[in-house]
Scaffold this active site. Structure first.
Site, PDB file in Angstrom:
ATOM      1  N   ARG A   1      43.635 -22.843 -58.261  1.00 39.35           N
ATOM      2  CA  ARG A   1      43.694 -21.399 -59.105  1.00 39.35           C
ATOM      3  C   ARG A   1      44.978 -21.244 -59.986  1.00 39.35           C
ATOM      4  O   ARG A   1      45.056 -20.786 -61.097  1.00 39.35           O
ATOM      5  CB  ARG A   1      43.450 -20.237 -58.343  1.00 39.35           C
TER       6      ARG A   1
ATOM      7  N   LYS B   1      58.784  -9.380 -74.162  1.00 41.06           N
ATOM      8  CA  LYS B   1      57.614  -8.846 -73.777  1.00 41.06           C
ATOM      9  C   LYS B   1      56.662  -9.901 -73.297  1.00 41.06           C
ATOM     10  O   LYS B   1      55.545 -10.234 -73.857  1.00 41.06           O
ATOM     11  CB  LYS B   1      57.032  -8.354 -75.361  1.00 41.06           C
TER      12      LYS B   1
ATOM     13  N   LYS C   1      70.366  -2.055 -79.663  1.00 37.99           N
ATOM     14  CA  LYS C   1      69.339  -1.637 -80.340  1.00 37.99           C
ATOM     15  C   LYS C   1      69.764  -0.066 -80.607  1.00 37.99           C
ATOM     16  O   LYS C   1      70.435   0.299 -80.372  1.00 37.99           O
ATOM     17  CB  LYS C   1      68.026  -1.656 -79.524  1.00 37.99           C
TER      18      LYS C   1
ATOM     19  N   GLU D   1      70.958  -4.440 -84.030  1.00 32.73           N
ATOM     20  CA  GLU D   1      69.854  -4.164 -84.653  1.00 32.73           C
ATOM     21  C   GLU D   1      69.968  -3.037 -85.681  1.00 32.73           C
ATOM     22  O   GLU D   1      71.116  -2.299 -85.623  1.00 32.73           O
ATOM     23  CB  GLU D   1      68.711  -3.411 -83.899  1.00 32.73           C
TER      24      GLU D   1
ATOM     25  N   ASP E   1      65.194  -4.666 -88.687  1.00 33.19           N
ATOM     26  CA  ASP E   1      64.118  -4.059 -87.984  1.00 33.19           C
ATOM     27  C   ASP E   1      63.046  -3.145 -88.837  1.00 33.19           C
ATOM     28  O   ASP E   1      63.668  -2.114 -89.225  1.00 33.19           O
ATOM     29  CB  ASP E   1      64.328  -3.435 -86.600  1.00 33.19           C
TER      30      ASP E   1
END
Length: 285
Positions: free
Chosen positions: A102, A137, A169, A202, A224
């Site tokens: 699995r 992510k 950021k 950013e 961005d």
């Protein structure tokens, strides 16, 4: 980026934790039905098409479960596969093969999906100098395997985590009181702590691009959520002062246009957070 040794430690942790989670104090279904001395052979069968990934990961899983298992590899990581292909054979203890089954399938199905999607994006960028990057992510606890799959698919890894690169950021910039203050505070922090980390900043608009360029020490500017024209302008402003990266909702319909704006990199969270697992099975023979 983290070292190969650190990366391998992350893979080892994924495998040990996944076996702990799945097996616990024993695979009692197999223990109840299959003699300890029983041996067998199984094949990894492809029931889909794309780029296979996770072959080397699977080998490490099998070795973790039982060092006496034997693997015969027919197709390697990064190769194209089609329905009906056999990737490898595994031979040895039947109990051990079923114990590993699995985790091998779960990992390879997801890694192959990520590698396939990454490779699709890489092909869309052919003829340009732009590289595709992943992001943070990722599925919690599986980051190393997923970033490994991105590399197998022809992409490049962004920072691995919060600790191996600085990324300033919008929230960091706003809390610090602007891009200049954020960069200066970061450089001071790195000097005080003795850390050697690259700095990415950013930018939300062209004015921030201009402000960032006033301060030395920035490795890459993240352009961005810019439109095409502003991206071209930003690339021209930045020139050779640092590297450039586009991000923000870029997909298969827009990625080529952003690459043609001249950016060095395009980052996409979709490489890891929006994929459909490749259909694979481990069949006894």
């Amino acid at each position: 980026m983290i070292s190969e040794e650190q990366f391998q430690k992350e893979i080892d942790l994924i495998i040990s934790n996944a076996i702990r989670e799945d097996v616990g104090d024993g695979d009692h279904s197999s223990l109840a039905c299959i003699p300890e001395t029983a041996t067998g052979k199984a094949k990894l069968l492809v029931k889909d098409e794309g780029i296979i990934a996770g072959v080397e990961f699977a080998k490490q899983v099998f070795m973790y479960v039982d060092k006496n298992l034997q693997i015969e590899t027919l197709i390697n990581d990064g190769e194209k596969v089609a329905y009906g292909d056999i990737v490898f054979y595994v031979t040895g203890s039947s109990q051990s093969i079923l114990k590993a089954e699995r985790l091998v399938l779960n990992a390879m199905q997801r890694m192959s999906a990520i590698a396939t999607k990454t490779n699709f994006f890489v092909k869309l960028l052919e003829g340009t100098s732009t590289k595709i990057l992943d992001t943070r992510k990722t599925t919690p606890g599986l980051r190393a395997a997923e970033k490994w799959a991105v590399k197998i698919g022809g992409g490049e890894n962004h920072r691995f985590a919060l600790y191996d690169m600085i990324m300033l950021k919008d929230n960091h910039i706003d809390f610090a009181g602007g891009a200049t203050k954020a960069i200066e505070k970061t450089k001071q922090y790195l000097q005080e702590t003795g850390k050697d980390l690259k700095i990415i900043v950013e930018a939300r608009n062209l004015d921030e691009i201009k402000e960032i360029l006033q301060t030395d020490g920035v490795y890459r500017i993240l352009i961005d959520n810019f439109n095409y024209e502003d991206t071209k302008t930003a690339v021209a402003l930045i020139g050779n002062k640092c590297l450039t990266e586009s991000s923000g909702g870029i997909n298969e319909k827009t990625i080529r246009n952003y690459a043609e704006c001249g950016v060095n990199y395009i980052s996409s969270g979709a490489l890891t957070h929006s994929v459909y697992n490749m259909d694979l099975s481990l069949k006894a023979i």
